[in-house]
Each structure stands twice: as C-alpha cells, then as structure tokens.
Write a protein that holds these residues in place. Structure first.
Motif, PDB file in Angstrom:
ATOM      1  N   TYR A  18     132.115 120.727 -36.634  1.00  0.00           N
ATOM      2  CA  TYR A  18     130.865 120.363 -37.314  1.00  0.00           C
ATOM      3  C   TYR A  18     130.144 121.602 -37.835  1.00  0.00           C
ATOM      4  CZ  TYR A  18     126.274 118.392 -38.274  1.00  0.00           C
ATOM      5  OH  TYR A  18     125.108 118.021 -38.905  1.00  0.00           O
ATOM      6  N   PHE A  19     129.979 122.619 -36.982  1.00  0.00           N
ATOM      7  CA  PHE A  19     129.170 123.776 -37.374  1.00  0.00           C
ATOM      8  C   PHE A  19     129.937 124.782 -38.235  1.00  0.00           C
ATOM      9  CE2 PHE A  19     126.505 122.169 -33.943  1.00  0.00           C
ATOM     10  CZ  PHE A  19     125.268 122.225 -34.581  1.00  0.00           C
ATOM     11  N   LYS A  51     112.986 114.120 -40.541  1.00  0.00           N
ATOM     12  CA  LYS A  51     114.404 114.459 -40.699  1.00  0.00           C
ATOM     13  C   LYS A  51     115.219 113.821 -39.571  1.00  0.00           C
ATOM     14  CE  LYS A  51     115.703 118.681 -39.908  1.00  0.00           C
ATOM     15  NZ  LYS A  51     115.783 120.151 -39.920  1.00  0.00           N
ATOM     16  N   GLU A  52     116.513 113.722 -39.805  1.00  0.00           N
ATOM     17  CA  GLU A  52     117.408 113.139 -38.811  1.00  0.00           C
ATOM     18  C   GLU A  52     117.759 114.178 -37.758  1.00  0.00           C
ATOM     19  OE1 GLU A  52     121.475 110.440 -38.723  1.00  0.00           O
ATOM     20  OE2 GLU A  52     121.357 112.105 -40.143  1.00  0.00           O
ATOM     21  N   VAL A  53     117.742 113.756 -36.510  1.00  0.00           N
ATOM     22  CA  VAL A  53     118.143 114.611 -35.397  1.00  0.00           C
ATOM     23  C   VAL A  53     119.522 114.143 -34.927  1.00  0.00           C
ATOM     24  CG1 VAL A  53     117.596 115.400 -33.072  1.00  0.00           C
ATOM     25  CG2 VAL A  53     115.748 114.965 -34.702  1.00  0.00           C
ATOM     26  N   ASN A 101     119.627 124.303 -41.213  1.00  0.00           N
ATOM     27  CA  ASN A 101     118.653 123.200 -41.127  1.00  0.00           C
ATOM     28  C   ASN A 101     119.165 121.993 -40.344  1.00  0.00           C
ATOM     29  OD1 ASN A 101     116.826 124.664 -42.755  1.00  0.00           O
ATOM     30  ND2 ASN A 101     117.905 123.963 -44.587  1.00  0.00           N
ATOM     31  N   THR A 102     119.976 122.234 -39.332  1.00  0.00           N
ATOM     32  CA  THR A 102     120.446 121.149 -38.476  1.00  0.00           C
ATOM     33  C   THR A 102     119.551 121.044 -37.251  1.00  0.00           C
ATOM     34  OG1 THR A 102     122.752 121.412 -39.160  1.00  0.00           O
ATOM     35  CG2 THR A 102     122.367 120.274 -37.077  1.00  0.00           C
ATOM     36  N   VAL A 122     118.792 123.992 -34.684  1.00  0.00           N
ATOM     37  CA  VAL A 122     119.897 124.766 -34.123  1.00  0.00           C
ATOM     38  C   VAL A 122     120.026 126.111 -34.823  1.00  0.00           C
ATOM     39  CG1 VAL A 122     122.351 124.741 -33.549  1.00  0.00           C
ATOM     40  CG2 VAL A 122     121.081 122.592 -33.682  1.00  0.00           C
ATOM     41  N   GLU A 123     120.206 127.157 -34.026  1.00  0.00           N
ATOM     42  CA  GLU A 123     120.489 128.483 -34.569  1.00  0.00           C
ATOM     43  C   GLU A 123     121.954 128.803 -34.317  1.00  0.00           C
ATOM     44  OE1 GLU A 123     117.819 131.261 -32.824  1.00  0.00           O
ATOM     45  OE2 GLU A 123     116.018 130.215 -33.504  1.00  0.00           O
TER      46      GLU A 123
END
Length: 235
Positions: free
Chosen positions: A49-50, A33-35, A56-57, A215-216
C-alpha cells in the motif's frame, strides 16, 4: 524505496467507531477525509500500500504496526539467499560426514533423539500427573511467547515459552483466578474449573494500544552488503 518507517507524528483524538463507515475504513467529519483502517492488514499488504500511497494518508493502526518495514522484493531476495546458504551448508556437512565415515573404522553408535513434539508431550504428561495446569497462549496469528500468567491476589506466576506454552508452577484449585497479560492486548481473567489441567487462551486486541492520525512515511537508508559479506554469511 527500499526500507521505510511508519509513524504518526500527531495522533488524532477523534473516535474511529463514531465515523461513517466506508469500504476501507471510516469518514471523519472533522477533517473531511477518509481514515483507512489498517489494523487487520499484514506487513506485506502495508508495504504494498505505502509503496504507492505515501502522501496525505490518514490511518487507524495497532501500535505494533508502526515500525520499520522492508521492501517485499528485498525479503524475497533475502529468502532466496538463505535458501542457497542452507544448500551450501548441507553440501558441506554431507562432504564432512562422508570423510569422517571413510576414516572411522569403528561401528557408528546410533543416537536416538526425541523429537520436539515428543519432548513437549512428555513434559505435559509429567505435569498432568503432578496436577499442574498447562496450556498455550496465542492470538489470531499464532503463539505468543513471553505472555504473563499470574494467580490473582498473589505474586505466583509464570510466562509462556517461545511456542506460547506454559505450565503454572502451583497446583490450582476450583475458583482460583488466573490473569493473562501481554503488551498490546487486553488483559484476561479466567476462573479455574474443578480438576482442570488444560487451558488454552486466545488474547484479544486492546483499543488503548491503537493510534489514529496522518501517517508519516520516512525512508531508511542502509549501506548495501558487499558480495564478500554475503559469501562469509554462507559459512
């Protein structure tokens, strides 16, 4: 979502600089996956953004970016309220001053106060005459208050003020080495040149204070302030 915390529950041990570079960060072959690389994003960009991407980021952050954030609209409303509070205080002060001037018969005494810049320049000139080293410590966003400066091999040192300024308390000689440190930044050592009395330092980032992982995004609930509380804040 009014306010939220960004955290990384399980930091990843993969090496970001070994990933295949993408437009937004790097591709991890381990988890396929992309980080996202968030290190150079402002708080406003992170909030934006968030607001739209919470699940799932996987991201790459500076540790000082993992904190509580407020919604942009809340910040703008708070700014407007502060502006109204300043206007209200200014009107109140103007009315008070008018009443005092009307009652006061004696001629007013003119008080001349040095500007902050003039005071700073005067201090620097005095320190220059004493031969003490002075300067400013900053990063890419501006001055760094509380940065530490130590003379290598001694316990003699100082720290920067709110504006990132410092004056080293001991006269330095050619070849002396100063150690500049600040939490989250790479420690720098700088050798003093002959007759040097000005030294401005720009601190670089330290990769040891960077975290990567999923990220949470946790919402933070706070009770709204009442109208009466907002009115009291004006005064």
């Amino acid at each position: 979502m009014k306010q939220f915390n960004l955290t990384i529950g399980k930091p990843c041990s993969e090496k970001f600089n070994q990933f295949t570079q993408t437009n937004s960060g790097g591709f991890c072959n381990s988890c396929q996956k992309e980080v996202m690389d968030f290190r150079n994003m402002s708080d406003e960009k992170l909030v934006e953004y968030f607001k739209n991407n919470q699940a799932n980021t996987c991201g790459y952050f500076k540790t000082n970016q993992l904190k509580e954030y407020s919604n942009l609209n809340d910040n703008r409303n708070e700014a407007k309220f502060k502006y109204l509070r300043i206007i209200g205080f200014a009107l109140f002060s103007a009315l008070s001053l008018h009443n005092i001037q009307a009652q006061e018969k004696q001629p007013a005494t003119e008080i001349i106060e040095q500007t902050k810049e003039a005071k700073s320049n005067q201090v620097k000139n005095n320190d220059k005459q004493k031969g003490l080293l002075a300067g400013v410590v900053s990063d890419e966003t501006g001055p760094l208050p509380g940065a530490n400066i130590i003379l290598k091999g001694t316990t003699i040192g100082t720290s920067t003020n709110f504006d990132g300024e410092f004056v080293f308390p001991k006269k330095l000689e050619k070849g002396d080495i100063l150690i500049f440190s600040f939490l989250g930044y790479e420690t720098q050592t700088i050798e003093i040149k002959e007759n040097q009395n000005i030294l401005n330092v720009n601190m670089g980032g330290d990769d040891s204070f960077v975290l990567m992982g999923e990220v949470e995004v946790n919402e933070v609930y706070k009770s709204k302030r009442t109208l009466w509380q907002k009115i009291k804040d004006i005064f």
